[in-house]
Design a protein around this motif. Structure first.
Motif, PDB file in Angstrom:
ATOM      1  N   VAL A 274      -5.135  -4.460   5.598  1.00  0.00           N
ATOM      2  CA  VAL A 274      -5.553  -2.822   4.452  1.00  0.00           C
ATOM      3  C   VAL A 274      -7.282  -2.808   5.238  1.00  0.00           C
ATOM      4  O   VAL A 274      -6.951  -1.524   5.197  1.00  0.00           O
ATOM      5  CB  VAL A 274      -6.079  -3.294   2.788  1.00  0.00           C
ATOM      6  CG1 VAL A 274      -6.804  -3.140   2.366  1.00  0.00           C
ATOM      7  CG2 VAL A 274      -4.714  -4.019   2.564  1.00  0.00           C
TER       8      VAL A 274
ATOM      9  N   TYR B  20       1.098   4.108  -3.048  1.00  0.00           N
ATOM     10  CA  TYR B  20       0.750   5.574  -2.675  1.00  0.00           C
ATOM     11  C   TYR B  20       2.150   6.352  -2.626  1.00  0.00           C
ATOM     12  O   TYR B  20       1.804   7.606  -1.953  1.00  0.00           O
ATOM     13  CB  TYR B  20      -0.528   5.189  -1.758  1.00  0.00           C
ATOM     14  CG  TYR B  20      -1.293   4.692  -2.527  1.00  0.00           C
ATOM     15  CD1 TYR B  20      -1.978   5.392  -4.236  1.00  0.00           C
ATOM     16  CD2 TYR B  20      -1.605   3.283  -2.662  1.00  0.00           C
ATOM     17  CE1 TYR B  20      -3.188   4.604  -4.568  1.00  0.00           C
ATOM     18  CE2 TYR B  20      -2.943   3.075  -2.876  1.00  0.00           C
ATOM     19  CZ  TYR B  20      -3.862   3.230  -3.927  1.00  0.00           C
ATOM     20  OH  TYR B  20      -4.336   1.883  -4.329  1.00  0.00           O
TER      21      TYR B  20
ATOM     22  N   GLN C 128      -6.576  -0.601  -5.820  1.00  0.00           N
ATOM     23  CA  GLN C 128      -6.334  -0.559  -6.974  1.00  0.00           C
ATOM     24  C   GLN C 128      -7.851   0.061  -7.959  1.00  0.00           C
ATOM     25  O   GLN C 128      -7.454   1.099  -8.694  1.00  0.00           O
ATOM     26  CB  GLN C 128      -4.921  -0.925  -6.985  1.00  0.00           C
ATOM     27  CG  GLN C 128      -4.043  -0.407  -5.943  1.00  0.00           C
ATOM     28  CD  GLN C 128      -2.620  -1.906  -6.582  1.00  0.00           C
ATOM     29  OE1 GLN C 128      -2.521  -2.719  -6.960  1.00  0.00           O
ATOM     30  NE2 GLN C 128      -2.237  -0.830  -6.384  1.00  0.00           N
TER      31      GLN C 128
ATOM     32  N   LEU D 250       1.139  -1.199   0.179  1.00  0.00           N
ATOM     33  CA  LEU D 250       0.110   0.064  -0.370  1.00  0.00           C
ATOM     34  C   LEU D 250       1.300   1.582  -0.366  1.00  0.00           C
ATOM     35  O   LEU D 250       0.628   2.820  -0.227  1.00  0.00           O
ATOM     36  CB  LEU D 250      -0.860  -0.111   1.357  1.00  0.00           C
ATOM     37  CG  LEU D 250      -2.028   0.776   1.457  1.00  0.00           C
ATOM     38  CD1 LEU D 250      -3.080  -0.151   0.348  1.00  0.00           C
ATOM     39  CD2 LEU D 250      -3.053   0.752   2.578  1.00  0.00           C
TER      40      LEU D 250
ATOM     41  N   VAL E 244      -5.216  -4.729  -1.045  1.00  0.00           N
ATOM     42  CA  VAL E 244      -4.756  -3.762  -2.172  1.00  0.00           C
ATOM     43  C   VAL E 244      -4.886  -3.905  -3.288  1.00  0.00           C
ATOM     44  O   VAL E 244      -5.549  -2.052  -4.208  1.00  0.00           O
ATOM     45  CB  VAL E 244      -2.812  -3.785  -1.983  1.00  0.00           C
ATOM     46  CG1 VAL E 244      -2.839  -2.711  -3.166  1.00  0.00           C
ATOM     47  CG2 VAL E 244      -2.163  -3.924  -0.717  1.00  0.00           C
TER      48      VAL E 244
END
Length: 547
Positions: free
Chosen positions: A524, A247, A540, A243, A536
């Motif tokens: 997550v 990002y 996305q 993650l 993840v």
């Protein structure tokens, strides 16, 4: 405390070295984490510390390994036993007594420790690892996770200066894993014990490491550094790292707590969105998939089973439909393996009933059951009995009545790069498990049972397994998997069933069950909660759909 100087290891008949160019120093009182793909040489490096490599494994060791000043080339494992304690991937292979308490005491007896000291250390270890209630139990009656804790305890009682651990939490439920890791932290911080461990479930342990050693495989030299630095380049990394890398978070988070502190903007972007299902793994489902909801491939009704005087299951009612993937979760000893075993006839019901593939398993002929139900057990060697990978594949094709080469094609997909001539015992634990999975899948059973299928698997191998299971589901095959891997359940399961003390305590859609359970929630979910995100990939896909 541990020093590698220009170390390389090559095994006989191997086309490439298992290790090459290892220069590494691990100071006293540090926890060093060893990471890398399956088969990259992690177990070989650990064995070089304890002296098992090359004294017992064979092969050629170049360079020098010293532990507390002792050269492992001239000191055999028994001469290092007071300094190095080792726990391998397979606890059963290391047990030498019959009961829990005897096993905890055996190593101290071998070292000549005084009886009064032995008694005190056994009691301390029973409490540390939550084994007090099992002290008189025969080792053979314990679950895989319980056996793992006993194996760790048998080493801890000797109070070694160095602990070498190979996949120490692979068979443990989340709570038990936290207990073991807390013990390791205490040993490192309070007693100055040096810990070297290899672990694929990095989400559990990477935040505790002082340094990380990345083995890229193919005999390439390792990369050594701080955990965040190595995770930024490592091909194997936990979901919070994935993650953070996706990002651009800096510094890179290693724990859920770190990630939550950086995730506020991401949570705002995701608030109006909903998780999407993964894209279909196959072009179109088979006709069997179209009736998946209506057809029960396996069913238990008020099933109760006693094993060795222990009530393993009590009144369990469960139905698994065609095309459905169900994750069976719960603490060690909850009855997961017993339930799977009942579906292949290993355990006869004490009361209630069980059917699988339209048959009563314990009363069915093995050949009839083989075509309808396939079980991959925790110990893959139970299914592997020939001397090469090629021979295992040929036998699987013959037993299943499949076209020659069917099993080998599955192995090539799930386990790339393994030569035909390799002996199954020379594979890593994860590689052996994947080979056993390919053997079972060759028969294309309508019902697939998996017991801890990701034990010993790295993230890439797990991803290949997830893809294979999604394809099977799309074709109408049902899968029931017993697992402590919450990340696997989040990726692949339609439903989660939680067992406790042999009873079903929760049964429902994956997102509903795991998000509401701190013990079984994936990383997550913990980072982005209370929003219902599990992986993840889900995050996305959702953001790509609105970009």
């Amino acid at each position: 405390m541990i020093r590698f100087e220009h170390v390389g290891v090559t095994y006989a008949d191997s086309p490439a070295p298992a290790l090459s160019g290892v220069d590494l120093t691990i100071p006293e009182g540090e926890l060093c984490l060893l990471v890398g793909p399956s088969g990259s040489g992690k177990s070989t490096l650990l064995g070089a510390v304890s002296g098992l490599v090359p004294h017992f494994t064979g092969g050629t060791l170049r360079g020098r390994v010293t532990v507390d000043g002792r050269d492992t080339r001239t000191h055999r494992p028994r001469e290092l036993a007071d300094v190095v304690g080792t726990v391998g991937q397979d606890p059963l292979a290391h047990f030498v007594t019959d009961t829990v308490e005897d096993e905890l005491a055996y190593g101290m007896e071998s070292l000549g420790i005084a009886p009064a000291t032995m008694r005190r250390r056994v009691e301390e270890t029973l409490d540390l690892l939550g084994l007090a209630g099992l002290r008189d139990r025969p080792l053979a009656t314990l679950s895989g996770g319980q056996q793992q804790r006993v194996a760790i305890g048998s080493v801890l009682t000797a109070h070694p200066k160095v602990l070498v651990l190979d996949e120490p939490t692979s068979a443990l439920d989340p709570g038990a894993a936290e207990e073991v890791l807390a013990v390791l932290q205490r040993l490192v911080h309070d007693l100055g014990t040096t810990v070297l461990l290899a672990e694929h479930r990095l989400e559990r342990v990477v935040q505790y490491a002082d340094q990380v050693v990345l083995l890229p495989g193919a005999g390439q030299p390792p990369t050594v550094g701080a955990p965040a630095d190595i995770m930024s380049i490592s091909p194997v990394h936990p979901p919070v790292v994935a993650l953070g890398r996706a990002y651009g978070w800096s510094p890179l988070p290693l724990s859920v707590r770190d990630a939550r502190r950086r995730a506020s903007d991401l949570r705002e972007r995701l608030a109006p969105l909903a998780p999407q299902a993964p894209a279909a793994s196959v072009p179109s489902p088979s006709p069997a998939a179209s009736v998946s909801v209506a057809v029960a491939v396996a069913e238990t009704v008020r099933l109760s089973i006693r094993r060795g005087g222990v009530q393993a299951l009590s009144g369990v009612s469960l139905s698994v439909s065609a095309g459905e993937t169900v994750a069976l979760m719960g603490r060690n000893g909850a009855g997961k393996s017993t339930l799977l075993g009942s579906l292949v006839g290993l355990h006869k019901p004490t009361s209630g009933s069980v059917t699988a593939g339209g048959l009563v398993p314990h009363a069915a002929k093995p050949r009839d059951l083989l075509r309808r139900v396939g079980l991959v057990p925790q110990e893959p060697r139970d299914l592997l009995y020939t001397e090469t990978v090629a021979a295992e594949c040929a036998a699987a094709d013959s037993d299943a009545g499949a076209e020659p080469g069917t099993c080998r094609a599955l192995v090539s997909r799930l386990l790339p790069g393994v030569p035909d001539a390799t002996h199954p015992r020379d594979l890593s634990e994860g590689q052996r498990l994947t080979l056993a999975l390919a053997v079972v899948l060759t028969a294309r059973p309508p019902l697939l049972l998996l017991d801890e299928p990701t034990r010993g698997l790295d993230y890439a191998a797990k991803s290949r397994l997830v893809s294979a299971l999604r394809e099977l589901a799309a074709e109408g095959h049902a899968t029931l998997l017993a697992t402590h891997d919450v990340e696997l359940a989040a990726e692949v399961a339609d439903r989660v069933v939680i067992l406790a003390d042999g009873e079903v305590v929760a049964d429902g859609p994956t997102a509903e069950i795991v998000v509401s359970s701190p013990a079984f929630a994936p990383q997550v979910s913990k980072v982005l909660g209370p929003q219902p995100w599990l992986t993840v990939a889900q995050v996305q896909r959702a953001l790509e759909s609105v970009s």
